[in-house]
Write a protein that holds these residues in place. Structure first.
Motif, PDB file in Angstrom:
ATOM      1  N   VAL A  71       0.865  -1.180   0.000  1.00  0.00           N
ATOM      2  CA  VAL A  71       0.000   0.000   0.000  1.00  0.00           C
ATOM      3  C   VAL A  71       0.901   1.230   0.000  1.00  0.00           C
ATOM      4  CG1 VAL A  71      -1.861   1.245   1.159  1.00  0.00           C
ATOM      5  CG2 VAL A  71      -1.759  -1.262   1.296  1.00  0.00           C
ATOM      6  N   VAL A  72       0.849   2.000  -1.090  1.00  0.00           N
ATOM      7  CA  VAL A  72       1.786   3.101  -1.314  1.00  0.00           C
ATOM      8  C   VAL A  72       1.025   4.424  -1.422  1.00  0.00           C
ATOM      9  CG1 VAL A  72       3.543   4.028  -2.874  1.00  0.00           C
ATOM     10  CG2 VAL A  72       3.369   1.545  -2.512  1.00  0.00           C
ATOM     11  N   ILE A  73       1.451   5.400  -0.621  1.00  0.00           N
ATOM     12  CA  ILE A  73       0.990   6.783  -0.768  1.00  0.00           C
ATOM     13  C   ILE A  73       2.122   7.500  -1.500  1.00  0.00           C
ATOM     14  CG2 ILE A  73       0.195   8.866   0.404  1.00  0.00           C
ATOM     15  CD1 ILE A  73      -1.558   6.366   0.967  1.00  0.00           C
ATOM     16  N   ASP A  74       1.871   7.983  -2.720  1.00  0.00           N
ATOM     17  CA  ASP A  74       2.910   8.516  -3.591  1.00  0.00           C
ATOM     18  C   ASP A  74       2.707  10.010  -3.819  1.00  0.00           C
ATOM     19  OD1 ASP A  74       4.765   9.076  -5.601  1.00  0.00           O
ATOM     20  OD2 ASP A  74       4.313   7.252  -6.728  1.00  0.00           O
ATOM     21  N   GLY A  75       3.673  10.810  -3.365  1.00  0.00           N
ATOM     22  CA  GLY A  75       3.618  12.256  -3.553  1.00  0.00           C
ATOM     23  C   GLY A  75       4.199  12.723  -4.870  1.00  0.00           C
ATOM     24  N   LEU A  76       4.699  11.797  -5.684  1.00  0.00           N
ATOM     25  CA  LEU A  76       5.260  12.110  -7.003  1.00  0.00           C
ATOM     26  C   LEU A  76       6.354  13.170  -6.923  1.00  0.00           C
ATOM     27  CD1 LEU A  76       1.865  12.157  -8.933  1.00  0.00           C
ATOM     28  CD2 LEU A  76       3.511  10.266  -8.780  1.00  0.00           C
ATOM     29  N   GLN A  77       7.013  13.281  -5.774  1.00  0.00           N
ATOM     30  CA  GLN A  77       8.059  14.263  -5.467  1.00  0.00           C
ATOM     31  C   GLN A  77       7.577  15.703  -5.647  1.00  0.00           C
ATOM     32  OE1 GLN A  77      11.442  12.687  -7.711  1.00  0.00           O
ATOM     33  NE2 GLN A  77      12.024  11.510  -5.910  1.00  0.00           N
ATOM     34  N   GLN A  78       6.268  15.894  -5.489  1.00  0.00           N
ATOM     35  CA  GLN A  78       5.675  17.223  -5.608  1.00  0.00           C
ATOM     36  C   GLN A  78       4.898  17.643  -4.365  1.00  0.00           C
ATOM     37  OE1 GLN A  78       3.208  16.983  -9.093  1.00  0.00           O
ATOM     38  NE2 GLN A  78       4.917  16.449 -10.407  1.00  0.00           N
ATOM     39  N   ARG A  79       4.604  16.707  -3.471  1.00  0.00           N
ATOM     40  CA  ARG A  79       3.749  16.999  -2.318  1.00  0.00           C
ATOM     41  C   ARG A  79       4.324  16.419  -1.038  1.00  0.00           C
ATOM     42  NH1 ARG A  79      -1.696  17.524  -2.882  1.00  0.00           N
ATOM     43  NH2 ARG A  79      -1.555  18.212  -0.727  1.00  0.00           N
ATOM     44  N   ARG A  80       4.047  17.086   0.073  1.00  0.00           N
ATOM     45  CA  ARG A  80       4.289  16.506   1.388  1.00  0.00           C
ATOM     46  C   ARG A  80       3.286  15.369   1.569  1.00  0.00           C
ATOM     47  NH1 ARG A  80       3.803  22.206   2.882  1.00  0.00           N
ATOM     48  NH2 ARG A  80       5.880  23.087   3.090  1.00  0.00           N
ATOM     49  N   LEU A  81       3.645  14.361   2.365  1.00  0.00           N
ATOM     50  CA  LEU A  81       2.807  13.172   2.428  1.00  0.00           C
ATOM     51  C   LEU A  81       1.855  13.113   3.621  1.00  0.00           C
ATOM     52  CD1 LEU A  81       5.294  10.470   1.143  1.00  0.00           C
ATOM     53  CD2 LEU A  81       3.484  11.666  -0.090  1.00  0.00           C
ATOM     54  N   VAL A  82       2.349  12.917   4.846  1.00  0.00           N
ATOM     55  CA  VAL A  82       1.465  12.629   5.970  1.00  0.00           C
ATOM     56  C   VAL A  82       1.785  13.525   7.156  1.00  0.00           C
ATOM     57  CG1 VAL A  82       0.785  10.865   7.649  1.00  0.00           C
ATOM     58  CG2 VAL A  82       1.152  10.218   5.276  1.00  0.00           C
ATOM     59  N   SER A  83       0.742  14.117   7.733  1.00  0.00           N
ATOM     60  CA  SER A  83       0.842  14.872   8.974  1.00  0.00           C
ATOM     61  C   SER A  83      -0.077  14.227   9.995  1.00  0.00           C
ATOM     62  CB  SER A  83       0.418  16.331   8.734  1.00  0.00           C
ATOM     63  OG  SER A  83       0.393  17.042   9.958  1.00  0.00           O
ATOM     64  N   VAL A  84       0.474  13.904  11.169  1.00  0.00           N
ATOM     65  CA  VAL A  84      -0.308  13.300  12.252  1.00  0.00           C
ATOM     66  C   VAL A  84      -0.220  14.239  13.449  1.00  0.00           C
ATOM     67  CG1 VAL A  84      -0.635  11.285  13.726  1.00  0.00           C
ATOM     68  CG2 VAL A  84       0.261  10.991  11.405  1.00  0.00           C
ATOM     69  N   THR A  85      -1.376  14.778  13.860  1.00  0.00           N
ATOM     70  CA  THR A  85      -1.397  15.766  14.940  1.00  0.00           C
ATOM     71  C   THR A  85      -2.333  15.399  16.088  1.00  0.00           C
ATOM     72  OG1 THR A  85      -3.105  17.076  13.843  1.00  0.00           O
ATOM     73  CG2 THR A  85      -0.809  17.641  13.338  1.00  0.00           C
ATOM     74  N   HIS A  86      -2.970  14.235  16.025  1.00  0.00           N
ATOM     75  CA  HIS A  86      -3.891  13.806  17.092  1.00  0.00           C
ATOM     76  C   HIS A  86      -3.286  12.619  17.835  1.00  0.00           C
ATOM     77  CE1 HIS A  86      -7.408  12.358  19.208  1.00  0.00           C
ATOM     78  NE2 HIS A  86      -7.994  13.510  18.921  1.00  0.00           N
ATOM     79  N   GLY A  87      -3.330  12.651  19.161  1.00  0.00           N
ATOM     80  CA  GLY A  87      -2.760  11.586  19.986  1.00  0.00           C
ATOM     81  C   GLY A  87      -3.379  10.223  19.743  1.00  0.00           C
ATOM     82  N   GLY A  88      -4.599  10.174  19.243  1.00  0.00           N
ATOM     83  CA  GLY A  88      -5.263   8.903  18.967  1.00  0.00           C
ATOM     84  C   GLY A  88      -5.124   8.441  17.529  1.00  0.00           C
ATOM     85  N   ALA A  89      -4.290   9.110  16.744  1.00  0.00           N
ATOM     86  CA  ALA A  89      -4.124   8.759  15.327  1.00  0.00           C
ATOM     87  C   ALA A  89      -2.884   7.899  15.128  1.00  0.00           C
ATOM     88  CB  ALA A  89      -4.022  10.025  14.481  1.00  0.00           C
ATOM     89  N   THR A  90      -2.988   6.946  14.199  1.00  0.00           N
ATOM     90  CA  THR A  90      -1.881   6.042  13.893  1.00  0.00           C
ATOM     91  C   THR A  90      -1.831   5.784  12.391  1.00  0.00           C
ATOM     92  OG1 THR A  90      -2.246   4.915  16.000  1.00  0.00           O
ATOM     93  CG2 THR A  90      -0.884   3.778  14.415  1.00  0.00           C
ATOM     94  N   VAL A  91      -0.619   5.721  11.849  1.00  0.00           N
ATOM     95  CA  VAL A  91      -0.385   5.305  10.465  1.00  0.00           C
ATOM     96  C   VAL A  91       0.354   3.975  10.549  1.00  0.00           C
ATOM     97  CG1 VAL A  91       0.771   5.871   8.301  1.00  0.00           C
ATOM     98  CG2 VAL A  91      -0.275   7.683   9.661  1.00  0.00           C
ATOM     99  N   GLU A  92      -0.200   2.925   9.913  1.00  0.00           N
ATOM    100  CA  GLU A  92       0.340   1.580  10.068  1.00  0.00           C
ATOM    101  C   GLU A  92       0.472   0.865   8.726  1.00  0.00           C
ATOM    102  OE1 GLU A  92      -2.063  -0.682  12.921  1.00  0.00           O
ATOM    103  OE2 GLU A  92      -2.880   1.232  13.632  1.00  0.00           O
ATOM    104  N   ASN A  93       1.616   0.200   8.535  1.00  0.00           N
ATOM    105  CA  ASN A  93       1.807  -0.739   7.427  1.00  0.00           C
ATOM    106  C   ASN A  93       1.624  -0.101   6.047  1.00  0.00           C
ATOM    107  OD1 ASN A  93       2.491  -3.450   6.739  1.00  0.00           O
ATOM    108  ND2 ASN A  93       0.368  -3.837   6.172  1.00  0.00           N
ATOM    109  N   LEU A  94       2.208   1.096   5.856  1.00  0.00           N
ATOM    110  CA  LEU A  94       2.135   1.802   4.578  1.00  0.00           C
ATOM    111  C   LEU A  94       3.533   2.148   4.092  1.00  0.00           C
ATOM    112  CD1 LEU A  94      -0.586   4.490   5.399  1.00  0.00           C
ATOM    113  CD2 LEU A  94      -0.927   2.354   4.170  1.00  0.00           C
ATOM    114  N   THR A  95       3.679   2.314   2.782  1.00  0.00           N
ATOM    115  CA  THR A  95       4.867   2.936   2.220  1.00  0.00           C
ATOM    116  C   THR A  95       4.498   4.359   1.839  1.00  0.00           C
ATOM    117  OG1 THR A  95       5.915   0.912   1.441  1.00  0.00           O
ATOM    118  CG2 THR A  95       6.506   2.927   0.291  1.00  0.00           C
ATOM    119  N   LEU A  96       5.243   5.306   2.379  1.00  0.00           N
ATOM    120  CA  LEU A  96       5.060   6.730   2.091  1.00  0.00           C
ATOM    121  C   LEU A  96       6.190   7.089   1.129  1.00  0.00           C
ATOM    122  CD1 LEU A  96       4.359   7.742   5.769  1.00  0.00           C
ATOM    123  CD2 LEU A  96       2.705   7.134   3.986  1.00  0.00           C
ATOM    124  N   HIS A  97       5.860   7.233  -0.141  1.00  0.00           N
ATOM    125  CA  HIS A  97       6.837   7.217  -1.229  1.00  0.00           C
ATOM    126  C   HIS A  97       6.886   8.544  -1.977  1.00  0.00           C
ATOM    127  CE1 HIS A  97       9.284   5.179  -4.197  1.00  0.00           C
ATOM    128  NE2 HIS A  97       8.418   5.426  -5.166  1.00  0.00           N
TER     129      HIS A  97
END
Length: 188
Positions: A71-97
């Motif tokens: 599972v790939v989140i692809d910014g195409l080298q043009q965008r920032r990818l992931v921001s996590v600002t909530h204590g109850g939020a989790t990002v799991e088992n991903l490729t941030l590419h």
């Protein structure tokens, strides 16, 4: 409820996050499963937002693949990818590419920006910082954010501004990176 079967699945990750957040709490976060595939700006926030994905609600964003590479989140080298600002939020088992570093803010991580919550069992790969001016860290962990068992690799910085603010990883405050591998990041 919408998005409750594969046939009715959301095509935009942030639409699915909004539904999963309904009624969720930090102690009982909603869950948003992402099926194997590659997801880009067409499947997330547009360029008016700082990142493709912003988790400011208690939601677990979980890649359903056998490994993060499925599972790939692809910014195409043009965008920032992931921001996590909530204590109850989790990002799991991903490729941030292929995150793209943007000039103008040394306070945002362009691959991962984490001020609370957690990133675990992910791969952050092939980011590019080519902007001059104020550089950004590839993975920026601050506040109470935690990164576990994640590989950070393949950052290429051609901005000529390699410093702590444009490093592969920067950790401030009570943030932490535990069991992570940081490899093959270059400047120049």
């Amino acid at each position: 409820t919408p998005f409750d079967t594969p046939a009715r699945a959301a095509t935009n990750i942030m639409d699915a996050v909004a539904v999963a957040a309904d009624g969720a709490t930090a102690d009982n976060p909603g869950v948003c499963h992402i099926e194997p595939g590659t997801y880009t700006a067409a499947n997330a926030f547009d360029a008016t937002k700082t990142h493709l994905i912003i988790l400011d609600v208690p939601v677990r964003l979980v890649g359903n693949g056998a490994s993060p590479d499925a599972v790939v989140i692809d910014g195409l080298q043009q965008r920032r990818l992931v921001s996590v600002t909530h204590g109850g939020a989790t990002v799991e088992n991903l490729t941030l590419h292929r995150a793209g570093g943007l000039s103008g803010s040394g306070t945002l991580g362009f691959g991962v920006h984490l001020t609370a919550g957690m990133v675990t069992n992910c791969v952050v790969s092939s980011g590019r910082m080519s902007q001059t001016g104020t550089a950004e860290p590839y993975v920026y962990v601050r506040g109470s954010g935690k990164v576990f068992d994640t590989t950070i690799r393949g950052l290429t910085d051609t901005s000529g501004t390699w410093s702590s603010s444009s490093a592969a990883c920067q950790v401030d405050g009570s943030g932490a990176m535990i069991g992570c591998v940081i490899t093959n990041n270059t400047c120049g």
